[in-house]
Structures are given as structure tokens and as C-alpha cells.
Design a protein around this motif. Structure first.
Motif, short mmCIF file in Angstrom:
data_model
loop_
_atom_site.label_atom_id
_atom_site.label_comp_id
_atom_site.label_asym_id
_atom_site.label_seq_id
_atom_site.Cartn_x
_atom_site.Cartn_y
_atom_site.Cartn_z
N ARG A 113 0.86 -1.18 0.00
CA ARG A 113 0.00 0.00 0.00
C ARG A 113 0.90 1.24 0.00
N ARG A 114 0.41 2.30 -0.63
CA ARG A 114 1.17 3.54 -0.69
C ARG A 114 0.36 4.70 -0.14
N TYR A 115 1.03 5.54 0.65
CA TYR A 115 0.42 6.76 1.19
C TYR A 115 1.31 7.95 0.89
N ARG A 116 0.69 9.11 0.79
CA ARG A 116 1.43 10.37 0.72
C ARG A 116 0.85 11.35 1.73
N TYR A 117 1.75 11.95 2.53
CA TYR A 117 1.33 13.01 3.45
C TYR A 117 1.84 14.32 2.89
N ARG A 118 0.94 15.31 2.79
CA ARG A 118 1.27 16.59 2.18
C ARG A 118 1.00 17.72 3.16
N LEU A 119 1.97 18.63 3.28
CA LEU A 119 1.76 19.78 4.15
C LEU A 119 2.40 21.02 3.57
N ALA A 142 13.57 19.27 5.70
CA ALA A 142 13.07 18.07 5.03
C ALA A 142 14.19 17.05 4.81
N ASP A 143 15.41 17.51 4.58
CA ASP A 143 16.52 16.58 4.38
C ASP A 143 16.80 15.78 5.65
N ALA A 144 16.75 16.45 6.80
CA ALA A 144 16.96 15.75 8.07
C ALA A 144 15.83 14.75 8.32
N MET A 145 14.61 15.12 7.98
CA MET A 145 13.48 14.22 8.13
C MET A 145 13.66 12.98 7.26
N HIS A 146 14.13 13.19 6.03
CA HIS A 146 14.34 12.05 5.12
C HIS A 146 15.41 11.11 5.67
N ARG A 147 16.52 11.68 6.10
CA ARG A 147 17.59 10.82 6.62
C ARG A 147 17.13 10.04 7.85
N VAL A 181 10.47 14.89 0.80
CA VAL A 181 11.00 15.86 -0.16
C VAL A 181 10.29 17.20 0.02
N ARG A 182 11.00 18.26 -0.31
CA ARG A 182 10.42 19.60 -0.30
C ARG A 182 10.31 20.10 -1.73
N GLY A 184 9.27 23.74 -2.93
CA GLY A 184 8.84 25.08 -2.55
C GLY A 184 8.35 25.11 -1.12
N GLU A 185 7.11 25.55 -0.93
CA GLU A 185 6.54 25.62 0.42
C GLU A 185 5.91 24.31 0.87
N GLN A 186 5.86 23.32 -0.01
CA GLN A 186 5.21 22.07 0.34
C GLN A 186 6.24 20.98 0.64
N VAL A 187 5.91 20.16 1.65
CA VAL A 187 6.73 19.02 2.04
C VAL A 187 5.89 17.77 1.89
N TYR A 188 6.46 16.73 1.25
CA TYR A 188 5.75 15.49 1.02
C TYR A 188 6.47 14.35 1.73
N VAL A 189 5.69 13.45 2.31
CA VAL A 189 6.22 12.21 2.88
C VAL A 189 5.54 11.07 2.15
N ASP A 190 6.30 10.33 1.35
CA ASP A 190 5.78 9.19 0.59
C ASP A 190 6.23 7.90 1.26
#
Length: 270
Positions: A113-119, A142-147, A181-182, A184-190
């Protein structure tokens, strides 16, 4: 005949996917399931029950929720799509329909299953697309969040990231990928996994936000996973930013590409 159906919905209009009334009643229109079943039943001139790939909570949206249902009604796939959508409210539509073998199961045949969180990450809340976006006013790394999120990959006990209402007998899930990933002003968590626990994605995002704000180091994510204690993890992120992108099925089901799993991940897993 068994059919697979792709459903898109704005979860802000509903109390979640699952029907809240007993099977056989269609008075409850507060869930996506009951609303869809009511529309299908009208078209079939008989009661239709559905099973979905993954239940979503109140306020959570779906880009391609897959359900299956059985019906003896003489309808072609195009009629199921257009006729059902005509009987649905604006917050729900059917995207495609496909006849399936009788052993296809929307939930148990899925391998991922795949989810995306957008903020939106800025000083002021969003006005446009606010129904499907969350908001964080403090600057996020966002880079720290990804790592930090990479510590969750693989098969692990995710007890630190499931709600107390979760009914799963164990907390083990296989997290295939997670990306922050970022743009612009949006950050996505896939996120992609074989399956998810109750509130698992929102709880992971809530902890990643703590790291993104700089309130905890990147190593905190691995510590939470190892500790298996929900009470010390971050808060549950709001539901409005979460979209169920799709389930994924082995290629032999011959479903559309958006719900077909690469062969490398097609073998069953816990």
C-alpha cells in the motif's frame, strides 16, 4: 461476476471508509463504504457489498482506493463507472472498473500500500487546497526528516507508531520505502509498506515533524523504533494531509499500471 473498482474520495466529507451500520442497511451515508454501496446497489437493483484494499480513517483521502464486489447485474465496466458515479456525491467518484477472477480479493491479494502526506510549511495557513493539505508554521528541515526516516526501512515492530485502538495482533510490518522531499513551500512524505497499522503513517509523520523542527536529533527515529513505546513518540499528525495513493497487486492480476507492483516485490510477505 466479480469486479475491481477504483474509487477516489475526499475523506473530509466522511467519518472514514468503514460502514458504521450493520450489513444490509443503507441509511448511513457518513462513511465512504456505505455511500458507495448505496450507489452500486441502485445501479444493480440489488444489494451490493464491498471490500476495500485498506480502510482509511476519518478525514483521510484516497486517490485510488481499490474495492471488489460481486454482482449478477448485466452491466459493462463503463456502465459501472458512469452509473455509479452519477449516484455518488461530489466528494466521491469511480475512476475505473474491471472484471476479475472470483479468487481476486481487494485486501488479501494486495502486496503493498502507498500513502502520501502533504503539508504546507510557511508562516500562514493555506487557503487553496486546504481540504487535502496539512500545515506547519515552523521551518522544517526536510533533508533531516528524510535521513531520519530511513531507520524505519525493512521488517520491524512498529509498536511505537500505532494507536491504542489498533486491532492488529502484532506490530510487525515491512516498510519498503519512505521519502521526504520539499517542493517550494510544500513538504511530502511518501511511504510504501506491505500493510499499515492504525494511525501508523500519521504517527510516523508526527515524529518526523519533531525532528524537522530541530526539537530532536535524526537518531531519535531509530530510538523510537527500538523502544516500541508509543507514549514517547511524536503526536499524531492531522488527517487532512494524508492521501491513500493506492494498493499494489502482483502483475498476474492484469490490473492498471498504477496499482501493479514491480515483480521484485511481488512475493507474499507478512
Amino acid at each position: 461476476m466479480r469486479y475491481a473498482l477504483a474509487v477516489e474520495y475526499d475523506g473530509g466529507e466522511f467519518r472514514g471508509w468503514q460502514r458504521l451500520t450493520a450489513s444490509g442497511t443503507r441509511d448511513d451515508q457518513s462513511s465512504v463504504q456505505s455511500t458507495l454501496e448505496n450507489a452500486l446497489s441502485r445501479l444493480a437493483n440489488a444489494q451490493v457489498d464491498t471490500i476495500c484494499a485498506g480502510r482509511t480513517d476519518a478525514g483521510v483521502h484516497a486517490q485510488c482506493q481499490v474495492v471488489h464486489f460481486d454482482s449478477d447485474a448485466a452491466r459493462d465496466p463503463r456502465s459501472w463507472v458512469l452509473g455509479t458515479t452519477a449516484n455518488l456525491p461530489p466528494a466521491v467518484c469511480v475512476r475505473w472498473c474491471q472484471p476479475m477472477p472470483e479468487d481476486f480479493h481487494a485486501r488479501f491479494s494486495a502486496r503493498a500500500r502507498r500513502y502520501r502526506y502533504r503539508l504546507v510549511n510557511r508562516m500562514v495557513r493555506p487557503a487553496l487546497n486546504r481540504q487535502t493539505l496539512s500545515w506547519e508554521r515552523r521551518p522544517l528541515d526536510a533533508d533531516a526528516m528524510h535521513r531520519a526516516a530511513q531507520a524505519l526501512l525493512g521488517e520491524n515492530d512498529f509498536n511505537a507508531f500505532r494507536s491504542v485502538q489498533c486491532q492488529s495482533p502484532h506490530g510487525f510490518r515491512n516498510l519498503h520505502s519512505i521519502r521526504v522531499v520539499r517542493e517550494g513551500e510544500q513538504v511530502y512524505v511518501d511511504v510504501q509498506a506491505n500493510a499499515f497499522l492504525h494511525h501508523m503513517v500519521r504517527n510516523i509523520v508526527g515524529s518526523l515533524l519533531v525532528i524537522g523542527r530541530g526539537d530532536q536529533p535524526e537518531s531519535w527515529m531509530a530510538e523510537l523504533l527500538a523502544g516500541k513505546d508509543r507514549t514517547v513518540a511524536g503526536p499524531t499528525a492531522p488527517p487532512d494531509g494524508l492521501v491513500f495513493v493506492s494498493p499494489l497487486y502482483p502483475a498476474h492480476w492484469n490490473l492498471p499500471a498504477e496499482v501493479t507492483l514491480p515483480e521484485a516485490l511481488s512475493s507474499p510477505s507478512r
